[in-house]
Design a protein around this motif. Structure first.
Motif, mmCIF file in Angstrom:
data_model
loop_
_atom_site.group_PDB
_atom_site.id
_atom_site.type_symbol
_atom_site.label_atom_id
_atom_site.label_comp_id
_atom_site.label_asym_id
_atom_site.label_seq_id
_atom_site.Cartn_x
_atom_site.Cartn_y
_atom_site.Cartn_z
ATOM 1 N N LEU A 2 0.846 -1.194 0.000
ATOM 2 C CA LEU A 2 0.000 0.000 0.000
ATOM 3 C C LEU A 2 0.880 1.241 0.000
ATOM 4 O O LEU A 2 1.820 1.343 0.794
ATOM 5 C CB LEU A 2 -0.903 0.032 1.232
ATOM 6 N N ILE A 3 0.560 2.175 -0.902
ATOM 7 C CA ILE A 3 1.299 3.436 -0.981
ATOM 8 C C ILE A 3 0.328 4.574 -0.699
ATOM 9 O O ILE A 3 -0.748 4.653 -1.295
ATOM 10 C CB ILE A 3 1.936 3.627 -2.364
ATOM 11 N N LEU A 4 0.731 5.448 0.207
ATOM 12 C CA LEU A 4 -0.024 6.650 0.539
ATOM 13 C C LEU A 4 0.586 7.814 -0.229
ATOM 14 O O LEU A 4 1.736 8.181 0.004
ATOM 15 C CB LEU A 4 0.041 6.931 2.043
ATOM 16 N N GLY A 5 -0.165 8.368 -1.170
ATOM 17 C CA GLY A 5 0.273 9.552 -1.898
ATOM 18 C C GLY A 5 -0.237 10.789 -1.200
ATOM 19 O O GLY A 5 -1.371 10.811 -0.705
ATOM 20 N N LEU A 6 0.598 11.815 -1.133
ATOM 21 C CA LEU A 6 0.243 13.043 -0.429
ATOM 22 C C LEU A 6 0.549 14.261 -1.294
ATOM 23 O O LEU A 6 1.633 14.362 -1.884
ATOM 24 C CB LEU A 6 1.018 13.139 0.886
ATOM 25 N N ARG A 19 -3.166 0.266 -3.852
ATOM 26 C CA ARG A 19 -2.570 -1.053 -3.629
ATOM 27 C C ARG A 19 -1.796 -1.410 -4.885
ATOM 28 O O ARG A 19 -2.300 -1.266 -5.999
ATOM 29 C CB ARG A 19 -3.639 -2.098 -3.358
ATOM 30 N N VAL A 20 -0.572 -1.888 -4.689
ATOM 31 C CA VAL A 20 0.272 -2.315 -5.795
ATOM 32 C C VAL A 20 0.504 -3.810 -5.640
ATOM 33 O O VAL A 20 0.990 -4.270 -4.605
ATOM 34 C CB VAL A 20 1.632 -1.578 -5.784
ATOM 35 N N ASP A 21 0.109 -4.557 -6.671
ATOM 36 C CA ASP A 21 0.300 -6.010 -6.676
ATOM 37 C C ASP A 21 0.969 -6.358 -8.001
ATOM 38 O O ASP A 21 0.281 -6.528 -9.012
ATOM 39 C CB ASP A 21 -1.049 -6.712 -6.529
ATOM 40 N N GLY A 22 2.307 -6.385 -7.981
ATOM 41 C CA GLY A 22 3.040 -6.568 -9.229
ATOM 42 C C GLY A 22 2.770 -5.380 -10.130
ATOM 43 O O GLY A 22 2.879 -4.229 -9.705
ATOM 44 N N PRO A 23 2.336 -5.617 -11.368
ATOM 45 C CA PRO A 23 2.047 -4.506 -12.276
ATOM 46 C C PRO A 23 0.643 -3.915 -12.095
ATOM 47 O O PRO A 23 0.293 -2.935 -12.739
ATOM 48 C CB PRO A 23 2.179 -5.144 -13.660
ATOM 49 N N ARG A 24 -0.155 -4.512 -11.210
ATOM 50 C CA ARG A 24 -1.549 -4.077 -11.046
ATOM 51 C C ARG A 24 -1.669 -3.025 -9.951
ATOM 52 O O ARG A 24 -1.097 -3.154 -8.884
ATOM 53 C CB ARG A 24 -2.431 -5.275 -10.716
ATOM 54 N N ALA A 147 0.933 8.780 -5.674
ATOM 55 C CA ALA A 147 1.054 7.364 -5.278
ATOM 56 C C ALA A 147 1.313 6.476 -6.490
ATOM 57 O O ALA A 147 2.159 5.572 -6.439
ATOM 58 C CB ALA A 147 -0.206 6.912 -4.538
ATOM 59 N N ILE A 148 0.602 6.724 -7.577
ATOM 60 C CA ILE A 148 0.788 5.933 -8.799
ATOM 61 C C ILE A 148 2.204 6.137 -9.348
ATOM 62 O O ILE A 148 2.876 5.175 -9.738
ATOM 63 C CB ILE A 148 -0.278 6.307 -9.850
ATOM 64 N N ALA A 149 2.644 7.391 -9.375
ATOM 65 C CA ALA A 149 3.990 7.673 -9.864
ATOM 66 C C ALA A 149 5.023 6.950 -9.010
ATOM 67 O O ALA A 149 5.978 6.362 -9.528
ATOM 68 C CB ALA A 149 4.250 9.177 -9.845
ATOM 69 N N ASP A 150 4.824 6.963 -7.703
ATOM 70 C CA ASP A 150 5.762 6.277 -6.805
ATOM 71 C C ASP A 150 5.798 4.779 -7.097
ATOM 72 O O ASP A 150 6.866 4.169 -7.105
ATOM 73 C CB ASP A 150 5.387 6.535 -5.337
ATOM 74 N N ALA A 151 4.639 4.210 -7.361
ATOM 75 C CA ALA A 151 4.581 2.780 -7.693
ATOM 76 C C ALA A 151 5.374 2.490 -8.967
ATOM 77 O O ALA A 151 6.112 1.508 -9.042
ATOM 78 C CB ALA A 151 3.129 2.336 -7.868
ATOM 79 N N HIS A 152 5.239 3.363 -9.958
ATOM 80 C CA HIS A 152 5.954 3.170 -11.234
ATOM 81 C C HIS A 152 7.449 3.433 -11.080
ATOM 82 O O HIS A 152 8.260 2.735 -11.677
ATOM 83 C CB HIS A 152 5.400 4.109 -12.306
ATOM 84 N N LEU A 153 7.807 4.447 -10.278
ATOM 85 C CA LEU A 153 9.208 4.861 -10.174
ATOM 86 C C LEU A 153 10.018 4.034 -9.182
ATOM 87 O O LEU A 153 11.210 3.817 -9.377
ATOM 88 C CB LEU A 153 9.269 6.344 -9.769
ATOM 89 N N LYS A 154 9.378 3.586 -8.111
ATOM 90 C CA LYS A 154 10.103 2.881 -7.042
ATOM 91 C C LYS A 154 9.788 1.397 -6.969
ATOM 92 O O LYS A 154 10.375 0.681 -6.181
ATOM 93 C CB LYS A 154 9.802 3.532 -5.675
ATOM 94 N N GLY A 155 8.819 0.959 -7.764
ATOM 95 C CA GLY A 155 8.466 -0.461 -7.779
ATOM 96 C C GLY A 155 7.750 -0.973 -6.582
ATOM 97 O O GLY A 155 7.469 -0.394 -5.632
#
Length: 155
Positions: A2-6, A19-24, A147-155
């Motif tokens: 789980l990533i909290l974007g602020l 929620r990030v589950d692999g690429p989803r 949050a989405i950007a963080d998921a893409h940039l930091k995995g």
């Protein structure tokens, strides 16, 4: 994960949990924390801090992502933004939540594909990436984008 974007702001701070589950990616929650402009600065910052502590306690994210400060033409606006970021980062620190920081341009590039994207383009991509999300407002939308950007940039 789980990533909290602020998206910090003294007037209205947006937050969003994905929620990030692999690429989803999937939407968990989002909201906005507003402060009363007539209240003294310490009260506004405390309200922001306490509200974000409650968000962190409720959703228990694994990490947070925060938009970096950008310099406004008005120095007073930049200073107020810096105060709000301080309250946001302090709340994350109090909860031992790791934080990644990203520039607005990098967030736009990660979500839309160009760092020069307009707000409407970011919001349109959010509807594609998180189709079931009911977004609380533009500040919450910005936080979800972080949050989405963080998921893409930091995995």
């Amino acid at each position: 994960m789980l990533i909290l974007g602020l998206d910090p702001s003294l007037t209205c701070t947006g937050w969003g949990v994905v929620r990030v589950d692999g690429p989803r990616l999937s939407h968990v929650a989002n909201g906005q924390v507003s402060t009363n402009a007539k209240s003294p600065m310490p009260e506004r910052l405390l309200h922001l801090h306490d509200a974000l502590i409650a968000v962190i306690e409720t959703y228990k994210p694994d990490r947070a992502a925060v938009e970096e400060v950008f310099v406004n033409k008005n120095p007073q606006s930049t200073l107020k933004l810096a105060h709000a970021r301080g309250a946001v980062l302090t709340a994350c620190g109090r909860m031992s939540l790791p934080v990644n920081e990203h520039s607005t341009r990098l967030v736009k590039k990660a979500v839309v594909g160009t760092g020069a994207a307009e707000k409407q383009q970011v919001q349109a991509m959010l509807k594609i990436l998180l189709p079931l999300a009911k977004v609380s407002g533009s500040d919450a939308a910005d936080a979800l984008a972080v949050a989405i950007a963080d998921a893409h940039l930091k995995g």
